[in-house]
Design an enzyme around this catalytic site. Structure first.
Site, PDB file in Angstrom:
ATOM      1  N   LYS A  39       0.841  -1.209   0.000  1.00 58.26           N
ATOM      2  CA  LYS A  39       0.000   0.000   0.000  1.00 58.26           C
ATOM      3  C   LYS A  39       0.871   1.252   0.000  1.00 58.26           C
ATOM      4  CE  LYS A  39      -1.604   1.660   4.024  1.00 58.26           C
ATOM      5  NZ  LYS A  39      -1.310   3.067   4.329  1.00 58.26           N
ATOM      6  N   ASN A  40       1.894   1.255   0.876  1.00 56.18           N
ATOM      7  CA  ASN A  40       2.685   2.475   1.050  1.00 56.18           C
ATOM      8  C   ASN A  40       3.698   2.715  -0.053  1.00 56.18           C
ATOM      9  OD1 ASN A  40       1.187   2.985   3.260  1.00 56.18           O
ATOM     10  ND2 ASN A  40       2.719   2.311   4.745  1.00 56.18           N
ATOM     11  N   CYS A 134      -4.755  12.607  11.859  1.00 56.38           N
ATOM     12  CA  CYS A 134      -5.535  11.376  11.683  1.00 56.38           C
ATOM     13  C   CYS A 134      -5.568  10.681  13.033  1.00 56.38           C
ATOM     14  CB  CYS A 134      -4.908  10.499  10.615  1.00 56.38           C
ATOM     15  SG  CYS A 134      -3.376   9.770  11.182  1.00 56.38           S
ATOM     16  N   ARG A 139       0.402  14.558  12.423  1.00 49.84           N
ATOM     17  CA  ARG A 139       0.934  14.371  11.070  1.00 49.84           C
ATOM     18  C   ARG A 139       1.311  15.715  10.414  1.00 49.84           C
ATOM     19  NH1 ARG A 139      -0.891   9.100   9.674  1.00 49.84           N
ATOM     20  NH2 ARG A 139       0.813   9.021   8.194  1.00 49.84           N
ATOM     21  N   ASP A 325       4.358   0.268  12.019  1.00 52.00           N
ATOM     22  CA  ASP A 325       3.164  -0.322  11.396  1.00 52.00           C
ATOM     23  C   ASP A 325       2.920  -1.752  11.832  1.00 52.00           C
ATOM     24  OD1 ASP A 325       3.558   1.379   8.191  1.00 52.00           O
ATOM     25  OD2 ASP A 325       2.902   2.058  10.158  1.00 52.00           O
ATOM     26  N   ARG A 417      -8.786   0.176   4.440  1.00 48.74           N
ATOM     27  CA  ARG A 417      -7.819   1.128   3.868  1.00 48.74           C
ATOM     28  C   ARG A 417      -6.536   0.409   3.466  1.00 48.74           C
ATOM     29  NH1 ARG A 417      -5.778   5.017   7.595  1.00 48.74           N
ATOM     30  NH2 ARG A 417      -4.547   5.446   5.755  1.00 48.74           N
TER      31      ARG A 417
END
Ligand code: EPZ
Length: 440
Positions: A39-40, A134, A139, A325, A417
């Site tokens: 994803k990243n 978030c 952030r 993560d 997500r």
């Protein structure tokens, strides 16, 4: 006595209900799970495609809510985008029109801020909404902004919009030292430098594999970048770029999450494809707890799990340290260890919100500042829980796989997500999990 999972998924009604995951814990897993593209990487590579005035074809792009949001943002800029069922993403930014995406689109996802660097480098001026905070932290983006200013950009932030422009339309290469090895700031500045005049050196750069993947994508477009994956990245600007065909690396966080799924259910499962060296901090921690990690063939990892494992301490760090993560997922595992553990989150200021939900499942965890003190318990008990952010939702799924009885997880928009068909992949491994609807 284990609750027996229902034989068939009940008929799904869709009026005034929200999706939930029901998990019946205590079942061992077996088999091999296919890992999706990262994803990243995908999100930032999609932004990087804005640099090229030619068509790009990007393989192994996962079908995720965040990827769909990035597609919408690119479309709103006049970019032609198509994402096939097989994960092939075609991006053609030749007719790049809009220099400012809609606030509504950008404010929904922080990763959309990645378009700032490429739009500024390509168009010489852009207006990008400031990404909100978030679930896991404020952030801020000052490292991105200061770096662009060092490259000659003027930046004004007004009413939540970052307006950036370059007087003579072209950024100037320069030496930039990042106060913190920010992944996003490294990626923003690397992309901006690709089309800048002269050489840019980014020092104290982030070394995450996704940064290296972005650099390799940009090089496939004709960019001149070396040192990505180390703390010093050197970019020599070019006038323009050509199209390319590229494939995204496997998602190391998804792979790590599934390895922990094997660990927490005392199972032997394998993940493929995976890049073992992207997971060194995670596999080293698992091995330190007595889990065996073997590679039966290239780009595959298999975990062998003991019934009992001790506690340990974890401190999240920028890569190659233990990844933030994977912190929540490991906390689920450590909540069932035979000892005590301390987890310290140093990367984000609010990334311990899963503690309360894990305690609802019977864990014994106390959060103090950015530390969580975990006392291992003999078992967890299924209960209704609420996901609070992307990786916290994964941690709750893992805890549910081990808990006695049924766990129901709400807040699946967080999970969707970042995980492609998680429950389908888990079902294929033998987990008793279903996605269904429940009254709000
Ligand atoms: C990327 O976020 C990832 N997201 C995150 O993954 C990941 O946790 C993080 O890198 C660290 O590895 C994407 O790639 C889309 P940072 P990013 O800039 O770029 C502070 C997930 O679960 N900071 O390295 O935002 C920041 O507040 C997500 O997949 C500043 O202070 O991470 C944070 O405390 C979550 N000023 C720390 O640095 C800045 O200008 C790390 O942020 C930029 C960052």
């Amino acid at each position: 006595m284990k609750d027996s999972a229902p034989l068939a998924t009940p008929a799904i009604t869709t009026t005034g209900n929200s999706q939930v995951l029901n998990i019946w814990g205590g079942f061992p897993l077996a088999g091999e799970v296919r890992i999706s593209g990262a994803k990243n990487s995908a999100l930032v590579v999609m932004a990087g495609a804005l640099l090229g005035a030619q068509a790009c074809r990007i393989h192994n792009v996962p079908h995720l809510a965040d990827v769909r949001k990035m597609v919408e943002i690119l479309l709103s800029l006049g970019v032609k985008v198509g994402h096939s069922a097989g994960g092939v993403l075609d991006v053609d930014a030749r007719d790049l029109q809009g220099a400012s995406p809609s606030y509504g689109l950008v404010s929904q996802m922080r990763a959309s801020f990645f378009i700032l660097g490429p739009l500024l480098a390509r168009l010489g001026e852009t207006w990008v909404p400031l990404p909100g905070g978030c679930d896991i932290g404020a952030r801020p983006v000052e490292l991105h902004v200061r770096g662009l200013q060092a490259m000659g950009a003027e930046v004004e932030i007004d009413h939540g919009i970052v307006h950036a422009w370059v007087k003579n339309r072209r950024l100037q290469g320069t030496r930039i030292y990042l106060d913190y090895p920010s992944v996003g700031a490294t990626e923003t500045l690397m992309m901006a430098a690709v089309l800048a005049e002269g050489e840019t050196i980014i020092e104290n750069a982030a070394q995450e594999p996704e940064v290296e993947d972005l650099a390799n994508f940009c090089r496939s477009l004709g960019a001149k970048i070396r040192g990505a994956g180390t703390n010093t990245i050197i970019i020599v600007g070019v006038q323009d770029l050509h199209g390319a065909e590229y494939s995204i690396i496997p998602d190391r966080v998804e792979a790590g999450t599934f390895l922990v799924a094997g660990a927490i259910t005392h199972s032997s499962i394998s993940v493929f494809p995976a890049v073992p060296e992207h997971l060194t901090a995670v596999t080293a921690k698992l091995q330190g707890l007595g889990f065996d990690l073997v590679s039966d063939y290239p780009r595959q990892l298999r975990i062998l799990s003991p019934l009992v494992y001790p506690g340990t301490d974890i401190e999240t760090m920028p890569y190659p340290g233990f990844p933030t993560d994977m912190q929540a997922q490991f906390m689920s595992l450590l909540s069932l260890s035979s000892g005590d553990s301390v987890v310290t989150e140093t990367v984000f200021e609010n990334r311990l919100r899963h503690v309360a939900e894990l305690n609802r499942l019977g864990a014994d965890i106390r959060a103090k500042g950015n530390h969580a003190i975990i006392r291992g318990v003999p078992h967890l008990s299924g209960a209704p829980v609420m996901a609070t952010d992307l990786r916290a939702s994964a941690a709750l799924v893992l805890a549910g796989l081990a808990a006695q009885g049924q766990t129901t997880i709400r807040g699946l928009h967080h999970l969707d997500r970042g995980y492609e068909s998680l429950e389908v992949k888990l079902q294929a491994l033998g987990a008793k999990v279903e996605r269904t609807y429940q009254p709000d």
